[in-house]
Design an enzyme around this catalytic site. Structure first.
Site: not given
Ligand code: UT7
Length: 333
Positions: A124, A260, A290
């Protein structure tokens, strides 16, 4: 007199197919042989990432195809022909083949019969690395005009059963043309004013594709989103600040931040750390998702099209991705 690498053209291309968030729960067809159906919602994707929709390449449409469309748009914008360019530097992690480079494929598709072309792979952060390399080619006198492209088809490296990653990425391409110009060596010059590159390979396991020469397969993207997020705001604000400090600039001298486009929460958090209001930040993440190395040139092109970025504006652009690799560029448009 100081040599500067100045933007003389910009353009982008987005594949025709637009997929709205809700489609992942309803059933997404035409990507794999089976219908993709995920336990997710528009509300989750929108609130966690700011993404509302993304573009996906058509079957058979490759990264070099998207890149060539963006390159043609940038050449038109600059009023140049392909053979007026000395070099193509293409940032991508999703080249059509392991080799040759996507850049040489673009060179052929443009009908460019001179110069040289190569890919840069910093995920990225790829476009920032490509800009810094193109700047160095110009400052060292190795090239007078360099086309810098960011192009990706991340839809081809998604694990469509992993809802934590596959709803976040999209396909697209953007291109800039940089030209050697003479400045007086001050921040009033147009062109690239400073660059700052960083990487730390100890973070390999939080964002990678599990394929390559180690497996003999292409592989799928794996990401520990929360971990990447934790690094992002802090490292992006630090690299943007360092790039500004290298030329004695402060945030009040900046017209636009072009980050980005991974997550709106990272974008707003970084802007807040830099002390800049969101009115000065170009955001396209809602419409593109992204697009990895393509996100910054896409945002620069769309930002110009919207009338946000104008000639003479100071732009700070920053990115972080797999590696980890991150960096920033300060330029006067
Ligand atoms: O470009 C390269 C660099 N990449 C990035 O910058 C990405 C950086 N990270 C992020 O943008 C965020 O961490 C995400 C958008 C990927 C995720 O957001 P988050 O607030 O960190 O959520 P999380 O991964 O902690 O997930 C929270 C919950 C989980 O459920 P539990 O374990 O709390 O019950 C996941 O299983 O959300 C669940 N979950 C979803 N639910 C519905 C994960 N993906 C999904 C989904 N739909 N698509």
């Amino acid at each position: 007199m100081t040599v500067r690498a100045t933007v003389v053209g910009v353009g982008h291309y987005l594949p025709e197919r637009i997929v709205e968030n809700a489609v992942f729960a309803q059933g997404l067809t035409g990507i794999t042989e089976d219908t993709i159906q995920l336990d997710t919602s528009d509300e989750w994707i929108r609130s966690r990432s700011g993404i509302e929709r993304r573009h996906f390449a058509a079957p058979g449409q490759t990264t070099s195809d998207l890149a060539t469309r963006a390159a043609r748009a940038a050449l038109d914008d600059a009023g140049l022909a392909a053979d007026d360019v000395d070099a193509i530097v293409l940032a991508t992690s999703t080249a059509d083949l392991t080799f040759p480079s996507a850049a040489t494929m673009v060179q052929a598709q443009l009908g460019m019969t001179r110069g040289f072309a190569f890919d840069v792979q910093a995920v990225c952060a790829g476009f920032i690395y490509a800009l810094a390399n193109a700047n160095a080619l110009i400052l060292s006198g190795q090239a007078k005009r360099v086309m810098v492209i960011g192009a990706e088809t991340f839809s081809r490296i998604m694990d469509w059963t992993d809802r934590g990653t596959c709803v976040l990425f999209g396909d697209g391409a953007g291109a800039l043309i940089l030209e050697a110009s003479e400045g007086d060596g001050t921040n009033a010059d147009r062109g690239i004013l400073s660059t700052d590159l960083n990487s730390d390979g100890r973070f390999r396991d939080i964002l990678y594709v599990d394929g390559g020469s180690s497996t003999g397969t292409t592989g799928y993207l794996r990401m520990e989103g929360k971990e990447v997020f934790r690094h992002a705001v802090e490292k992006l604000a630090a690299t943007a600040t360092t790039a500004m400090e290298k030329v004695g600039m402060t945030p009040d001298q900046i017209d636009w931040v072009v980050p980005h486009q991974a997550n709106i929460r990272i974008i707003t958090g970084t802007a807040r750390k830099l002390g800049l209001p969101m009115e000065q930040v170009v955001t396209t993440v809602q419409d593109h998702g992204n697009t990895s190395a393509a996100s910054i040139p896409l945002a620069l092109s769309v930002g110009k099209e919207r009338g946000q970025i104008k000639r003479g504006d100071v732009v700070v652009t920053e990115a972080i991705g797999g590696g980890l690799a991150w960096g920033a560029v300060v330029l006067r448009w």
